[in-house]
Design a protein around this motif. Structure first.
Motif, PDB file in Angstrom:
ATOM      1  N   PRO A 267       0.829  -1.207   0.000  1.00  0.00           N
ATOM      2  CA  PRO A 267       0.000   0.000   0.000  1.00  0.00           C
ATOM      3  C   PRO A 267       0.862   1.255   0.000  1.00  0.00           C
ATOM      4  O   PRO A 267       2.040   1.220   0.368  1.00  0.00           O
ATOM      5  N   ARG A 268       0.293   2.365  -0.422  1.00  0.00           N
ATOM      6  CA  ARG A 268       1.000   3.638  -0.345  1.00  0.00           C
ATOM      7  C   ARG A 268       1.182   4.022   1.123  1.00  0.00           C
ATOM      8  O   ARG A 268       0.313   3.761   1.946  1.00  0.00           O
TER       9      ARG A 268
ATOM     10  N   LEU B 266      -4.894   0.474   3.293  1.00  0.00           N
ATOM     11  CA  LEU B 266      -5.998  -0.228   2.643  1.00  0.00           C
ATOM     12  C   LEU B 266      -6.973  -0.718   3.709  1.00  0.00           C
ATOM     13  O   LEU B 266      -6.561  -1.283   4.724  1.00  0.00           O
TER      14      LEU B 266
ATOM     15  N   HIS C 296      -2.992  -1.660  -9.532  1.00  0.00           N
ATOM     16  CA  HIS C 296      -2.609  -1.320  -8.166  1.00  0.00           C
ATOM     17  C   HIS C 296      -2.323  -2.545  -7.306  1.00  0.00           C
ATOM     18  O   HIS C 296      -2.003  -2.402  -6.126  1.00  0.00           O
TER      19      HIS C 296
ATOM     20  N   ARG D 233      -4.086  -5.062  -5.849  1.00  0.00           N
ATOM     21  CA  ARG D 233      -4.842  -5.210  -4.610  1.00  0.00           C
ATOM     22  C   ARG D 233      -6.195  -5.845  -4.904  1.00  0.00           C
ATOM     23  O   ARG D 233      -6.747  -5.696  -6.000  1.00  0.00           O
TER      24      ARG D 233
ATOM     25  N   CYS E 192      -8.383   4.717  -1.337  1.00  0.00           N
ATOM     26  CA  CYS E 192      -7.110   4.655  -2.064  1.00  0.00           C
ATOM     27  C   CYS E 192      -7.345   4.362  -3.548  1.00  0.00           C
ATOM     28  O   CYS E 192      -8.387   3.826  -3.932  1.00  0.00           O
TER      29      CYS E 192
END
Length: 339
Positions: free
Chosen positions: A59-60, A65, A276, A278, A305
């Protein structure tokens, strides 16, 4: 009404051996999951490509998340009284973020973990998560988690078969994050997924007719198969801002090796945002034909996100928004604590 897996009705109606073969075979014309009923009009449309690179991303740092976990069980008549327990109907929230920070706010991890794209094969990601639900007695539960391009964990090895959660965090990670190849995959391709073991091996060599064990029932080793995963299709999901992301639809299958109408088996559909890395949504059915228990688990992305359901235009219920915010704030506080 929630959507069902594309092959579920057909499997239940076919003889066990034929159904098992169909569950593992590539699907030429898989039907995309209908998102519109649960997610306010979100629609998957055909993508122009038939190949995608499937790998998990970290994740960023600035956007943990968040996933909602819904569990619904169905008991046959009289079972609740016999077991002295009730069907489970629960909802939990799980927030996945980065790791501890020092007292000065510096990230306590290599800079490479902040890179965009799949988790590097030689540098797995390590972070922390926050969970709250009925299994945590309403308390915030802080745990560690890790990810590679292929696997996310710690994941319960028996989430595919067990009728009740032993560890809700490990169950959620096992069910929402199937093992990915970490490479380019073509639609229809099948690969061996995560290992299923532990309590799932209990019924592998039980006599399916009387439920007894003993030497006569041990014609094969007391071990079960791994998840079998398949890329059913690639679809496009348009975001609220007009951007379009590619979504991979994966179909998973696991069985204890008994005939499907007598043993324990699971079916799973996961939607993965390819760009991404995810999961957007996972839906799992666990069939316990020894007891008649049917377990239904839905795990969906409820954060804001990039690549999530909210970014695509879905408005999460306010109760979920509030719980997401509370757990995200708790995780942020925890990651700034001094060791």
């Amino acid at each position: 009404m929630r959507s069902r897996l594309p092959h579920r009705v057909g499997l239940r109606a076919l003889p066990a051996t034929v159904a098992a073969a169909l569950a593992c075979a590539p699907a030429d014309d898989a039907t995309p999951v209908d998102l519109s009923a649960d997610y306010d009009g979100l629609v998957l449309t055909d993508a122009p490509n038939a190949v995608a690179f499937l790998a998990w991303h970290a994740p960023r740092p600035d956007c943990p998340l968040a996933y909602r976990v819904r569990i619904d069980e169905t008991f046959p008549p009289g079972l609740a009284e016999f077991l002295h327990t009730q069907e489970e109907h629960s909802e939990s929230v799980l927030v996945l973020g980065w790791g501890m920070r020092s007292a000065h706010g510096e990230k306590d991890m290599p800079d490479e973990q902040g890179s965009i794209g799949p988790v590097p094969k030689d540098r797995p990601f390590a972070g922390q998560l926050m969970f709250r639900g009925p299994k945590s007695s309403g308390r915030e539960l802080l745990r560690e988690w890790a990810a590679s391009a292929e696997l996310v964990g710690p994941a319960a090895p028996d989430a595919a078969c067990y009728e009740r959660s032993w560890d809700p965090v490990e169950d959620a990670l096992a069910l929402a994050f199937p093992q990915l190849p970490g490479r380019r995959v073509r639609v229809g391709e099948v690969w061996r997924g995560a290992r299923v073991e532990g309590r799932c091996n209990r019924s592998a060599c039980v006599d399916p007719d009387n439920g007894a064990g003993g030497a006569a029932a041990h014609e094969r080793p007391c071990a079960t198969m791994s998840w079998r995963e398949r890329l059913d299709g690639l679809y496009a999901l348009a975001g609220a801002g007009g951007e379009v992301t590619t979504v991979a639809q994966l179909a998973g299958f696991w069985s204890d090796g008994q005939p499907l109408d007598k043993g324990v088996w699971s079916e799973r559909t996961v939607l993965v945002d390819v760009e991404h890395g995810r999961p957007l949504r996972a839906e799992v059915f666990v069939h316990h034909n020894f007891t008649g228990i049917e377990r239904h688990v839905v795990i969906d992305a409820v954060d804001t996100c990039p690549g999530g359901l909210v970014a695509a235009g879905w408005a999460a219920p306010q109760t979920v928004v509030d719980e997401r915010a509370a757990l995200t704030a708790a995780l942020e506080r925890a990651t700034h604590r001094k060791r």
